[in-house]
Design a protein around this motif. Sequence first.
Motif, short mmCIF file in Angstrom:
data_model
loop_
_atom_site.label_atom_id
_atom_site.label_comp_id
_atom_site.label_asym_id
_atom_site.label_seq_id
_atom_site.Cartn_x
_atom_site.Cartn_y
_atom_site.Cartn_z
N ARG A 111 0.73 -1.13 -0.04
CA ARG A 111 0.09 -0.01 -0.03
C ARG A 111 0.92 1.38 0.03
NH1 ARG A 111 -5.37 -0.76 2.16
NH2 ARG A 111 -5.91 -2.75 1.60
N PRO A 112 1.09 1.92 -1.22
CA PRO A 112 1.78 3.20 -1.04
C PRO A 112 1.25 4.15 -0.26
CG PRO A 112 1.35 2.29 -3.44
CD PRO A 112 0.62 1.51 -2.38
N LEU A 113 1.96 5.02 0.54
CA LEU A 113 1.30 6.04 1.38
C LEU A 113 2.05 7.37 0.92
CD1 LEU A 113 2.16 4.14 4.93
CD2 LEU A 113 0.03 4.01 3.47
N LEU A 114 3.07 7.73 0.73
CA LEU A 114 3.54 8.75 0.33
C LEU A 114 5.06 8.82 -0.11
CD1 LEU A 114 5.55 10.09 2.62
CD2 LEU A 114 3.69 10.40 4.01
N THR A 115 5.21 9.82 -0.86
CA THR A 115 6.70 10.18 -1.60
C THR A 115 7.23 11.16 -0.56
OG1 THR A 115 5.88 9.79 -3.77
CG2 THR A 115 8.15 10.88 -3.57
N ASP A 116 8.26 10.60 -0.19
CA ASP A 116 9.15 11.56 1.05
C ASP A 116 10.51 12.20 0.48
OD1 ASP A 116 9.76 12.41 3.41
OD2 ASP A 116 10.72 10.73 4.26
N ARG A 117 10.49 13.13 0.10
CA ARG A 117 11.66 13.73 -0.45
C ARG A 117 12.65 14.10 0.51
NH1 ARG A 117 11.77 18.65 -5.23
NH2 ARG A 117 13.95 18.76 -5.30
N LEU A 118 13.95 13.80 0.16
CA LEU A 118 15.07 14.20 1.04
C LEU A 118 15.57 15.61 0.77
CD1 LEU A 118 14.98 11.05 0.92
CD2 LEU A 118 17.42 11.13 1.04
N VAL A 119 15.98 16.20 1.93
CA VAL A 119 16.41 17.66 1.91
C VAL A 119 17.94 17.56 2.42
CG1 VAL A 119 14.17 18.53 2.35
CG2 VAL A 119 15.67 18.18 4.27
N GLY A 120 18.65 18.54 2.14
CA GLY A 120 20.20 18.72 2.46
C GLY A 120 19.96 19.36 4.01
N LEU A 121 20.97 19.11 4.65
CA LEU A 121 21.05 19.68 6.08
C LEU A 121 22.54 20.47 6.21
CD1 LEU A 121 19.72 17.44 8.82
CD2 LEU A 121 18.34 19.26 7.78
N VAL A 122 22.75 21.71 6.40
CA VAL A 122 24.10 22.03 6.51
C VAL A 122 24.08 23.01 7.96
CG1 VAL A 122 24.58 22.31 3.93
CG2 VAL A 122 23.18 24.34 5.29
N PRO A 123 24.98 23.20 8.17
CA PRO A 123 25.19 24.14 9.75
C PRO A 123 24.52 25.62 9.21
CG PRO A 123 27.21 22.99 9.43
CD PRO A 123 26.56 22.79 8.11
N GLU A 124 24.11 26.20 10.38
CA GLU A 124 23.41 27.57 10.08
C GLU A 124 24.59 28.54 9.62
OE1 GLU A 124 21.73 28.78 13.79
OE2 GLU A 124 19.79 28.02 13.22
N GLY A 125 25.80 28.29 9.89
CA GLY A 125 26.78 29.26 9.13
C GLY A 125 27.36 28.95 8.02
N HIS A 126 26.89 27.86 7.38
CA HIS A 126 27.41 27.15 6.08
C HIS A 126 27.31 28.42 5.02
CE1 HIS A 126 28.19 24.38 2.93
NE2 HIS A 126 28.93 23.81 3.89
N ARG A 127 28.05 28.11 4.02
CA ARG A 127 28.14 29.24 2.90
C ARG A 127 27.16 28.85 2.23
NH1 ARG A 127 29.89 25.66 -1.44
NH2 ARG A 127 30.77 23.67 -0.71
N LEU A 128 26.37 27.85 2.00
CA LEU A 128 25.28 27.30 1.21
C LEU A 128 23.87 27.44 2.11
CD1 LEU A 128 26.51 24.28 -0.53
CD2 LEU A 128 26.24 26.58 -1.40
N ALA A 129 24.06 27.92 3.51
CA ALA A 129 22.89 28.02 4.23
C ALA A 129 21.96 29.16 3.65
CB ALA A 129 23.28 28.55 5.74
N GLY A 130 20.62 28.94 3.47
CA GLY A 130 19.77 29.83 2.85
C GLY A 130 19.69 29.96 1.40
N ALA A 131 20.39 28.81 0.82
CA ALA A 131 20.29 28.73 -0.82
C ALA A 131 18.92 28.10 -0.96
CB ALA A 131 21.52 27.87 -1.17
N GLU A 132 18.39 28.65 -2.25
CA GLU A 132 17.22 28.01 -2.72
C GLU A 132 17.42 26.68 -3.01
OE1 GLU A 132 13.70 28.96 -5.78
OE2 GLU A 132 15.11 30.41 -5.30
N ARG A 133 18.31 26.46 -3.68
CA ARG A 133 18.35 24.89 -4.19
C ARG A 133 20.10 24.71 -4.21
NH1 ARG A 133 14.53 22.24 -6.14
NH2 ARG A 133 12.57 23.29 -6.59
#
Length: 305
Positions: free
Chosen positions: A172-194
């Motif tokens: 029984r398919p329930l949902l599609t779960d997308r993976l997201v990236g996690l970076v430290p708050e002060g990381h150079r890519l923090a706040g990037a849209e993609r």
Amino acid sequence: MIEARHLRVLRAVAGTGSFSAAARELGCTQPAVSQQMKALEQSAGTPLLVRAGREMRLTQAGTALVRHAAGILAGLTAAEEEVAAIAGLRAGRVRLVSFPSGSSTLVPTALAAMRAEHPGTRISLVEAEPPRSVEMLREGDCDLALAFRYGSASPSAGGSAAEGEWEDLVVRPLLTDRLVGLVPEGHRLAGAERVGMAELADEPWIAGCPRCRRHLVEVCEEVGFTPRIDFATDDYPAVVGLVGAGLGVAVLPELAVESVRAKGVSTVAVEPAVEREVVALTLPDLARVPAVAATLAELERAATR
């Protein structure tokens, strides 16, 4: 005649390797286990166990009987539950196994609804990641398993889950779960849209469960690099804590991020998109059991909320 109680004892002895360990698992005495095994061997007309030092080993006949025992016991459970429902005994039991992020997001909503609608139904919960959870289902140690797989093919579209590793199960398919990236708050890519996965090639990584870890490596290698995994843990709060402390980056399913307090980290969408399909699995016989069917329905409702 082979009795179900004897089959349960045989499975316990086969799984633990001794009469005393099986007795502890079943909550009975060692002489009781010995007597039931003797009765089963008399019914079978052939030895099922041989003693090897302090351990018991299965004979060829014993191996064959254990192989069939899970299906036999599942069929008996289905029969008992259906008869109880027909007789109007508002009762039932469901043994549910789920991966951790499913336990903290989908399962509570579903079980609360089950308790409100079917207070006589007893539901137990243990945690296990696939493929162990699927093995537990096939071995008769649970009635319903929440699992996931990576990839785009779905069972309804003739994907590999229906035709491969889960072809003998009700999916029984329930949902599609997308993976997201996690970076430290002060990381150079923090706040990037993609963020492209290749942009994280030089970062230290924190990886999750073995299946997730394997998929992470595959995705990274597809975009041209092998991730340097400094830490690996099945515990999602630990992943978040390690990222928040600036020790690396990670990708986590959205369900996992929902279930923890993401302190000190920034979540970013990653490309290429990485998704996993979250499903509920059971055996065909068990799918007809009213309590199992009701729990399946509540899990489907919980996934849409």
